[in-house]
Design a protein around this motif. Structure first.
Motif, mmCIF file in Angstrom:
data_model
loop_
_atom_site.group_PDB
_atom_site.id
_atom_site.type_symbol
_atom_site.label_atom_id
_atom_site.label_comp_id
_atom_site.label_asym_id
_atom_site.label_seq_id
_atom_site.Cartn_x
_atom_site.Cartn_y
_atom_site.Cartn_z
ATOM 1 N N PRO A 1 -7.386 -0.648 -7.178
ATOM 2 C CA PRO A 1 -7.230 -0.344 -5.750
ATOM 3 C C PRO A 1 -8.481 -0.735 -4.957
ATOM 4 O O PRO A 1 -9.602 -0.456 -5.369
ATOM 5 C CB PRO A 1 -7.018 1.170 -5.725
ATOM 6 C CG PRO A 1 -6.375 1.460 -7.051
ATOM 7 C CD PRO A 1 -7.052 0.507 -8.016
ATOM 8 N N THR B 1 0.814 -1.205 0.000
ATOM 9 C CA THR B 1 0.000 0.000 0.000
ATOM 10 C C THR B 1 0.850 1.259 0.000
ATOM 11 O O THR B 1 1.940 1.283 0.570
ATOM 12 C CB THR B 1 -0.961 -0.011 1.215
ATOM 13 O OG1 THR B 1 -1.731 1.181 1.246
ATOM 14 C CG2 THR B 1 -0.219 -0.174 2.532
ATOM 15 N N ALA C 1 -0.991 -4.705 -5.975
ATOM 16 C CA ALA C 1 -1.591 -4.200 -7.211
ATOM 17 C C ALA C 1 -0.880 -4.831 -8.400
ATOM 18 O O ALA C 1 -1.491 -5.097 -9.437
ATOM 19 C CB ALA C 1 -1.506 -2.680 -7.266
ATOM 20 N N ARG D 1 -5.528 1.208 1.265
ATOM 21 C CA ARG D 1 -5.939 0.394 0.128
ATOM 22 C C ARG D 1 -4.756 -0.408 -0.408
ATOM 23 O O ARG D 1 -3.614 0.003 -0.250
ATOM 24 C CB ARG D 1 -6.442 1.287 -1.022
ATOM 25 C CG ARG D 1 -7.588 2.190 -0.671
ATOM 26 C CD ARG D 1 -7.909 3.161 -1.780
ATOM 27 N NE ARG D 1 -6.733 3.986 -2.085
ATOM 28 C CZ ARG D 1 -6.462 4.501 -3.285
ATOM 29 N NH1 ARG D 1 -7.266 4.301 -4.290
ATOM 30 N NH2 ARG D 1 -5.390 5.234 -3.474
ATOM 31 N N ASP E 1 -2.882 -0.685 -3.248
ATOM 32 C CA ASP E 1 -2.739 0.226 -4.388
ATOM 33 C C ASP E 1 -1.293 0.356 -4.831
ATOM 34 O O ASP E 1 -0.914 1.329 -5.464
ATOM 35 C CB ASP E 1 -3.305 1.606 -4.037
ATOM 36 C CG ASP E 1 -2.566 2.274 -2.883
ATOM 37 O OD1 ASP E 1 -1.701 1.631 -2.249
ATOM 38 O OD2 ASP E 1 -2.861 3.447 -2.607
#
Length: 137
Positions: free
Chosen positions: A93, A7, A70, A12, A14
Motif C-alpha cells: 500500500p 483504493t 495492489a 492509498r 491498497d
C-alpha cells in the motif's frame, strides 16, 4: 493524462482491481495534478469469477491511461489492456499523493517508453517519417 487508483480508503493504492471499493481518478501533467472524480462501487465485490463487476469499473476509467492497483487478475488485466489502459501493480500500500508526486517528476524528465505510449492515449497516431530516411532505403 488521466490516472486511476484502486483504493479501499481513498488515500492509498491498497485494493485489488476487482475488489476495489473506489477508483480515484486524477489528471496528471508535468506541471501538477488535480483530483477529477471518485467512482464508488458497492460492497459485494469479492466474488471470484463475477466478471460483471468489472464492466462498471472499466467504463469509469475508460479515458484513463494508467490504473494503479495492489493486484489484478488475469482476466481483468486483459480487459484493462484491451481498453488501452496500462495497469501498474504497487507492491505494498502506497499513498496516492506520493505516487502522483513521483509520476509528475517522471513526466518532467524523460518518461520510459511504456509511459510515453500511455501519454498518447486518445490522440490520433501520426507517422512522421523523415524523407531522408526513405531516400536511403
Amino acid at each position: 493524462m488521466k490516472v486511476a487508483f484502486a483504493t479501499q480508503d481513498q488515500q492509498r493504492v491498497d485494493a485489488h482491481f476487482g475488489w476495489a471499493k473506489h477508483l480515484a481518478v486524477y489528471d496528471v501533467s508535468p506541471d501538477g495534478y488535480a483530483f477529477v472524480q471518485d467512482y464508488g462501487f458497492g460492497e459485494n465485490l469479492a466474488e471470484d469469477g463475477n466478471e460483471d463487476k468489472l464492466a462498471p469499473k472499466l467504463d469509469a476509467i475508460r479515458d484513463c491511461a494508467i490504473v494503479y492497483v495492489a493486484a489484478i487478475g488475469g482476466s481483468a488485466a486483459a480487459r484493462v489492456v484491451a481498453a488501452k489502459i496500462h495497469p501498474v501493480k504497487v507492491p505494498s500500500p502506497e499513498p496516492i499523493l506520493d505516487i502522483l508526486d513521483k509520476l509528475q517528476d517522471v513526466l518532467k524528465g524523460t518518461p520510459p517508453p511504456w509511459l510515453r505510449k500511455a501519454l498518447l492515449k486518445g490522440q490520433a497516431r501520426s507517422f512522421d517519417f523523415d524523407e531522408t530516411d526513405e531516400a536511403q532505403r
